[in-house]
Design a protein around this motif. Structure first.
Motif, short mmCIF file in Angstrom:
data_model
loop_
_atom_site.label_atom_id
_atom_site.label_comp_id
_atom_site.label_asym_id
_atom_site.label_seq_id
_atom_site.Cartn_x
_atom_site.Cartn_y
_atom_site.Cartn_z
N VAL A 64 87.41 -40.73 -55.24
CA VAL A 64 86.59 -40.76 -54.02
C VAL A 64 86.23 -42.21 -53.67
O VAL A 64 86.35 -42.62 -52.52
CB VAL A 64 85.33 -39.88 -54.18
CG1 VAL A 64 84.35 -40.11 -53.03
CG2 VAL A 64 85.72 -38.41 -54.26
N THR A 65 85.84 -42.99 -54.66
CA THR A 65 85.47 -44.38 -54.41
C THR A 65 86.65 -45.19 -53.90
O THR A 65 86.53 -45.91 -52.90
CB THR A 65 84.90 -45.03 -55.70
OG1 THR A 65 83.75 -44.28 -56.11
CG2 THR A 65 84.53 -46.48 -55.49
N ILE A 66 87.79 -45.07 -54.55
CA ILE A 66 88.97 -45.84 -54.13
C ILE A 66 89.45 -45.37 -52.76
O ILE A 66 89.79 -46.19 -51.90
CB ILE A 66 90.09 -45.72 -55.18
CG1 ILE A 66 89.66 -46.45 -56.47
CG2 ILE A 66 91.41 -46.28 -54.66
CD1 ILE A 66 90.53 -46.16 -57.67
N THR A 67 89.45 -44.07 -52.51
CA THR A 67 89.88 -43.54 -51.22
C THR A 67 88.95 -44.00 -50.11
O THR A 67 89.40 -44.43 -49.04
CB THR A 67 89.96 -42.00 -51.26
OG1 THR A 67 90.88 -41.61 -52.29
CG2 THR A 67 90.42 -41.43 -49.93
N THR A 94 79.96 -34.01 -46.90
CA THR A 94 79.24 -35.07 -47.59
C THR A 94 80.06 -36.35 -47.65
O THR A 94 81.28 -36.33 -47.58
CB THR A 94 78.85 -34.64 -49.02
OG1 THR A 94 78.01 -35.64 -49.60
CG2 THR A 94 80.06 -34.42 -49.90
N ASP A 95 79.35 -37.44 -47.74
CA ASP A 95 79.94 -38.74 -47.99
C ASP A 95 79.20 -39.27 -49.22
O ASP A 95 78.16 -39.91 -49.10
CB ASP A 95 79.75 -39.66 -46.79
CG ASP A 95 80.56 -40.94 -46.92
OD1 ASP A 95 81.44 -41.00 -47.78
OD2 ASP A 95 80.30 -41.86 -46.13
N PRO A 96 79.70 -38.96 -50.42
CA PRO A 96 78.96 -39.31 -51.65
C PRO A 96 78.74 -40.81 -51.77
O PRO A 96 79.50 -41.61 -51.26
CB PRO A 96 79.87 -38.82 -52.77
CG PRO A 96 80.99 -38.12 -52.15
CD PRO A 96 80.97 -38.37 -50.69
N VAL A 114 72.80 -47.50 -53.81
CA VAL A 114 73.05 -48.77 -54.50
C VAL A 114 74.35 -49.36 -53.98
O VAL A 114 75.39 -48.70 -54.01
CB VAL A 114 73.15 -48.56 -56.03
CG1 VAL A 114 73.53 -49.86 -56.72
CG2 VAL A 114 71.86 -48.02 -56.59
N GLU A 115 74.29 -50.58 -53.49
CA GLU A 115 75.48 -51.31 -53.08
C GLU A 115 75.95 -52.15 -54.26
O GLU A 115 75.15 -52.57 -55.09
CB GLU A 115 75.15 -52.23 -51.89
CG GLU A 115 74.66 -51.50 -50.66
CD GLU A 115 75.71 -50.58 -50.08
OE1 GLU A 115 76.92 -50.91 -50.13
OE2 GLU A 115 75.33 -49.51 -49.56
N LEU A 121 87.99 -35.64 -45.61
CA LEU A 121 86.65 -35.06 -45.55
C LEU A 121 86.34 -34.36 -46.86
O LEU A 121 87.21 -33.78 -47.50
CB LEU A 121 86.54 -34.09 -44.38
CG LEU A 121 86.82 -34.70 -43.01
CD1 LEU A 121 86.77 -33.62 -41.94
CD2 LEU A 121 85.85 -35.81 -42.70
N LEU A 122 85.07 -34.41 -47.26
CA LEU A 122 84.62 -33.78 -48.49
C LEU A 122 83.48 -32.82 -48.18
O LEU A 122 82.68 -33.06 -47.28
CB LEU A 122 84.14 -34.84 -49.49
CG LEU A 122 85.19 -35.85 -49.93
CD1 LEU A 122 84.52 -36.99 -50.70
CD2 LEU A 122 86.25 -35.17 -50.78
#
Length: 152
Positions: free
Chosen positions: A95-98, A124-126, A137-138, A114-115
């Protein structure tokens, strides 16, 4: 047919990174997560040769990241799914890489995956959140704690 559902057993993060950075493994795991689980579908989606795909699927199954289930009684055709422990390990990375790739696509026309959060049923957009204050958190707001300081 493998029915292996044991936990993924990586002793270090480096072993996990080596496994998913093996040529094709990340792409296969990503496609399986997003619902492309049959051999022929994976072969077409990835443009990968059958012998390499077979080797990679066997490896990912042996590592405990995938399970395979026959979906045709008359032929040995399989559908692959992420194991439960692989979902815990692999899905946040996928999810992070995508999300990063979609946000930084050069052409801007990249389709967004889409999730849905299955517990509430909503799109959602985790994101990563602080376990103390629960705010997002960035990456720029994270730093390691020096060993002598200990946790705060």
């Amino acid at each position: 047919m493998s029915e292996r559902t044991s936990h993924v057993t990586f002793r270090h993060g480096q072993e996990f990174l080596a496994a998913i950075s093996e040529r094709w493994n990340y792409q296969i795991l990503r496609e399986v997560f997003f619902g492309v689980g049959r051999f022929g579908e994976l072969k077409r989606a990835l443009g990968i040769s059958a012998n390499i795909l077979t080797a990679r699927l066997n490896s990912l199954t042996e590592l405990g990241l995938l399970t395979k289930h026959a979906y045709r009684p008359d032929k040995p055709w399989y559908e692959y799914q992420l194991t439960d422990s692989a979902r815990e390990l692999v899905v946040p990375a996928i999810v992070t890489i995508t999300r990063w790739a979609e946000a930084n696509a050069a052409d801007g026309g990249t389709a967004h995956h889409l999730l849905v959060h299955t517990e509430c049923g909503n799109p959602t957009d985790p994101y990563l959140a602080c376990s103390s204050c629960h705010r997002p958190v960035e990456a720029s707001a994270l730093r390691p704690v020096p060993p002598e300081d200990g946790p705060r």
